[in-house]
Design a protein around this motif. Structure first.
Motif, mmCIF file in Angstrom:
data_model
loop_
_atom_site.group_PDB
_atom_site.id
_atom_site.type_symbol
_atom_site.label_atom_id
_atom_site.label_comp_id
_atom_site.label_asym_id
_atom_site.label_seq_id
_atom_site.Cartn_x
_atom_site.Cartn_y
_atom_site.Cartn_z
ATOM 1 N N HIS A 1 0.911 -1.319 0.062
ATOM 2 C CA HIS A 1 -0.026 -0.102 0.048
ATOM 3 C C HIS A 1 1.059 1.206 0.100
ATOM 4 C CE1 HIS A 1 -2.759 3.298 1.540
ATOM 5 N NE2 HIS A 1 -3.683 2.399 0.872
ATOM 6 N N ALA A 2 1.957 1.272 0.865
ATOM 7 C CA ALA A 2 2.861 2.315 0.846
ATOM 8 C C ALA A 2 3.355 2.552 -0.540
ATOM 9 C CB ALA A 2 3.721 2.235 1.927
ATOM 10 N N ASP B 1 1.182 1.219 -6.840
ATOM 11 C CA ASP B 1 1.454 0.426 -7.846
ATOM 12 C C ASP B 1 2.599 -0.206 -8.299
ATOM 13 O OD1 ASP B 1 -1.649 -0.029 -8.361
ATOM 14 O OD2 ASP B 1 -1.621 1.901 -9.348
ATOM 15 N N GLU C 1 9.774 -1.416 -7.656
ATOM 16 C CA GLU C 1 9.557 0.010 -7.947
ATOM 17 C C GLU C 1 8.281 0.333 -8.215
ATOM 18 O OE1 GLU C 1 12.345 2.030 -9.466
ATOM 19 O OE2 GLU C 1 14.025 0.281 -9.939
ATOM 20 N N SER C 2 7.699 1.410 -7.764
ATOM 21 C CA SER C 2 6.350 2.088 -8.147
ATOM 22 C C SER C 2 6.898 3.186 -8.922
ATOM 23 C CB SER C 2 5.649 2.436 -7.004
ATOM 24 O OG SER C 2 6.265 3.383 -6.326
ATOM 25 N N ARG D 1 -2.251 11.165 0.736
ATOM 26 C CA ARG D 1 -1.047 10.856 1.382
ATOM 27 C C ARG D 1 -0.515 12.123 1.205
ATOM 28 N NH1 ARG D 1 1.871 5.982 -0.611
ATOM 29 N NH2 ARG D 1 0.028 4.829 0.073
ATOM 30 N N GLN E 1 -0.715 11.809 -3.235
ATOM 31 C CA GLN E 1 -1.480 11.029 -4.100
ATOM 32 C C GLN E 1 -2.768 10.820 -3.264
ATOM 33 O OE1 GLN E 1 0.385 7.015 -4.241
ATOM 34 N NE2 GLN E 1 -1.077 6.270 -3.027
ATOM 35 N N MET F 1 -0.987 5.788 -10.412
ATOM 36 C CA MET F 1 -1.352 5.402 -11.624
ATOM 37 C C MET F 1 -2.699 5.510 -11.943
ATOM 38 S SD MET F 1 1.016 3.421 -13.223
ATOM 39 C CE MET F 1 1.012 1.889 -13.775
ATOM 40 N N PRO F 2 -3.790 5.245 -11.309
ATOM 41 C CA PRO F 2 -5.210 5.827 -11.608
ATOM 42 C C PRO F 2 -5.478 7.093 -11.736
ATOM 43 C CG PRO F 2 -5.084 4.829 -9.412
ATOM 44 C CD PRO F 2 -3.774 4.466 -10.118
ATOM 45 N N VAL G 1 15.157 0.619 -13.646
ATOM 46 C CA VAL G 1 14.616 1.967 -13.562
ATOM 47 C C VAL G 1 15.386 2.999 -13.377
ATOM 48 C CG1 VAL G 1 12.626 3.165 -12.644
ATOM 49 C CG2 VAL G 1 12.376 1.044 -13.138
ATOM 50 N N ARG H 1 16.677 6.614 -11.858
ATOM 51 C CA ARG H 1 16.013 7.656 -11.081
ATOM 52 C C ARG H 1 16.883 8.673 -11.054
ATOM 53 N NH1 ARG H 1 10.878 5.944 -9.694
ATOM 54 N NH2 ARG H 1 10.717 3.711 -9.443
ATOM 55 N N PRO I 1 8.948 4.767 -14.238
ATOM 56 C CA PRO I 1 8.315 3.735 -15.170
ATOM 57 C C PRO I 1 7.170 4.661 -15.594
ATOM 58 C CG PRO I 1 8.489 2.820 -12.947
ATOM 59 C CD PRO I 1 8.930 4.245 -12.871
#
Lengths: 130, 368
Positions: free
Chosen positions: A35-36, A39, A62-63, B17, B29, B34-35, B296, B298, B319
């Motif tokens: 959750h933290a 996605d 990674e998110s 958050r 967020q 993503m959404p 990825v 950064r 990403p």
């Protein structure tokens, strides 16, 4: 916000869970951790046969927002990895204690430092107060 | 003590958050990066951007003052028009990137939250000899961004917006409107690569306006969005973020912002240095890259050439949600900036191959 923390699992302070199955164990990340992170869009897991000391980095998750290390909950040897997660990480978010499992390991050291569900929940609660 | 926007209580109540950003307590967020990102690309999202700085520049010399302190040609802005511009040092380093709106009797400039104080002090100190009044309106006004391909339709369908002509507001123009019973300004500007609006209203009624904007259309038509999606959206659309692609140690030409420099206008701060940089050509360039190897990139990761020499660094990497692959922006020597050039990004000490590709990664879909 409350998170799912199954009572039958052991937990590391670094938010990995461990489920003992005979002389092997299964490892993943907790509901709080997924959750933290948000996605998950990328995952790097070790090779079968690799060994790690407890607390060592075994992988990367990674998110969109951030990249995080994954830590070995105990001294361990990798006996299997959940290959399907490399291409599709969705189960890590959707089912962290089930199909989101990451590693099958052989513990090679003590698991006594791991937390039970109640102690882990306390850590999460303290972290959420920040 | 972190600063709070007029929407702070709303953000907390809605379960956002919250994180620290540029001295502010801001939502990173609500439902997830993503959404929120996808909502802005496909329908509509709402951002609280009240943390950004808003200054008014008025007085007889406001145009010549702005000509002197910015790099763009402010004299080309008609009333109601706006444009992107830069504040540069004498050496051509970028102090901030800003948006200038020309209102009937003043200019409104919007600056980055993290640079608010620096910009304010800079502008004040440079205003000597100009008949100008500078006013910091940042606390008095709130600012929202309603962005996405459905933003126009949803906003125009609001009862209070029928027949007021918002749909004919041109790209980068600003005008007074009355919305939901309140007065304010709406501009067709944004930072996402999509069509949409930025809304300025009095901080006193900002929460009511926010609530009404979230109620546009049917429930869920407008998704509240945080700074996480704001970053991934601007990144895909090739828009620079101060502190990453641009700093006082980067110049506009290497940052591919040469189009904002009008060297043929009257003298302005940094003109000599910028002329020099343009004449010799920048030694390094900002490039977009995709990963050839797995990983990825950064921000701040080192970039090595194929022989292992340190040649630059990543400014933003993530990403990319719309492109569905890890992408990055970074500085490399000009002779290694051509499309197709390969180099290595050092990801946790591991050389991971990357290849220069065309930017922007996502072609903006503005309504012009």
């Amino acid at each position: 916000m409350s998170f799912n923390t199954p009572a039958e699992l052991k937990y590391a302070k670094t938010h990995e869970w461990l489920r003992v199955e005979g002389d092997e164990a299964v490892v993943g990340i907790t509901d709080y951790a997924q959750h933290a992170l948000g996605d998950v869009v990328y995952l790097e897991l070790p090779e079968v046969g690799a060994t790690f000391a407890a607390g060592a980095v075994f992988g990367v998750i990674e998110s969109v927002k951030a990249s995080s290390d994954l830590y070995a909950p105990v001294d361990m040897e990798i006996v299997g990895i959940h290959d399907a997660l490399i291409d599709d990480q969705e189960p890590i978010n959707a089912d962290p204690y089930g199909n989101g499992w990451m590693l099958r390991i052989k513990p090679t050291g003590s698991a006594e430092h791991l937390l039970d569900a109640a102690a882990y929940e306390q850590i999460v609660e303290d972290a959420s107060d920040d | 003590m972190l600063k709070r926007t007029p929407l702070y209580d709303r953000h907390v109540a809605m379960g956002a958050r919250m994180v620290e950003f540029g001295g502010w307590h801001m939502p990173v967020q609500y439902s997830g990066v993503m959404p929120e990102h996808h909502a802005v690309r496909t329908s509509a999202g709402l951002f609280d951007i009240s943390h950004m700085g808003r200054f008014s520049v008025s007085g007889r010399d406001s145009e010549s003052f702005l000509q002197f302190v910015t790099t763009s040609d402010v004299s080309t802005l008609g009333v109601g028009q706006s444009g992107y511009s830069l504040l540069c040092t004498m050496d051509g380093g970028i102090i901030d990137d800003i948006f200038i709106y020309r209102l009937p009797s003043e200019y409104l400039i919007v600056v980055n939250a993290s640079n608010l104080e620096k910009d304010w002090n800079w502008l004040r100190s440079r205003s000597t000899g100009f008949d100008v009044d500078l006013e910091d309106l940042s606390q008095r006004w709130a600012m929202f961004a309603l962005q996405g391909p459905q933003a126009e339709q949803l906003f125009c369908d609001a009862e209070s917006m029928r027949g007021v002509g918002l749909e004919s507001l041109p790209f980068h123009e600003i005008a007074l409107f009355s919305f939901f019973g309140f007065n304010g300004m709406i501009a067709r500007t944004g930072y996402t690569g999509e069509d949409g609006f930025e809304i300025f209203c009095d901080a006193a009624y900002a929460p009511q306006v926010w609530d009404e904007l979230l109620k546009l259309g049917t429930p869920g038509s407008v998704l509240p969005c945080g700074l996480g999606a704001r970053d991934s959206l601007r990144f895909e659309a090739g828009l620079a973020l101060y502190g990453h692609e641009i700093t006082e140690d980067t110049n506009p030409y290497e940052a591919r912002l040469g189009w904002t420099i009008k060297l043929n206008k009257p003298d302005f701060i940094g003109k000599n240095a910028l002329q020099q940089i343009k004449a010799t050509g920048p030694t390094r360039k900002l490039v977009g890259f995709e990963m050839v190897g797995r990983g990825v990139a950064r921000a701040d990761y080192p970039i090595h050439d194929l022989a292992g020499n340190l040649i630059g660094h990543v400014t933003t990497g993530l990403p990319a949600p719309t492109l569905d692959k890890p992408l990055g922006l970074g500085y490399v020597p000009a002779d290694l900036s051509a499309i197709g050039t390969e180099f290595d990004v050092m990801i946790r000490g591991k050389a991971t191959r990357a290849k220069v590709i065309k930017t922007p990664f996502y072609q903006p879909r503005y309504k012009r």
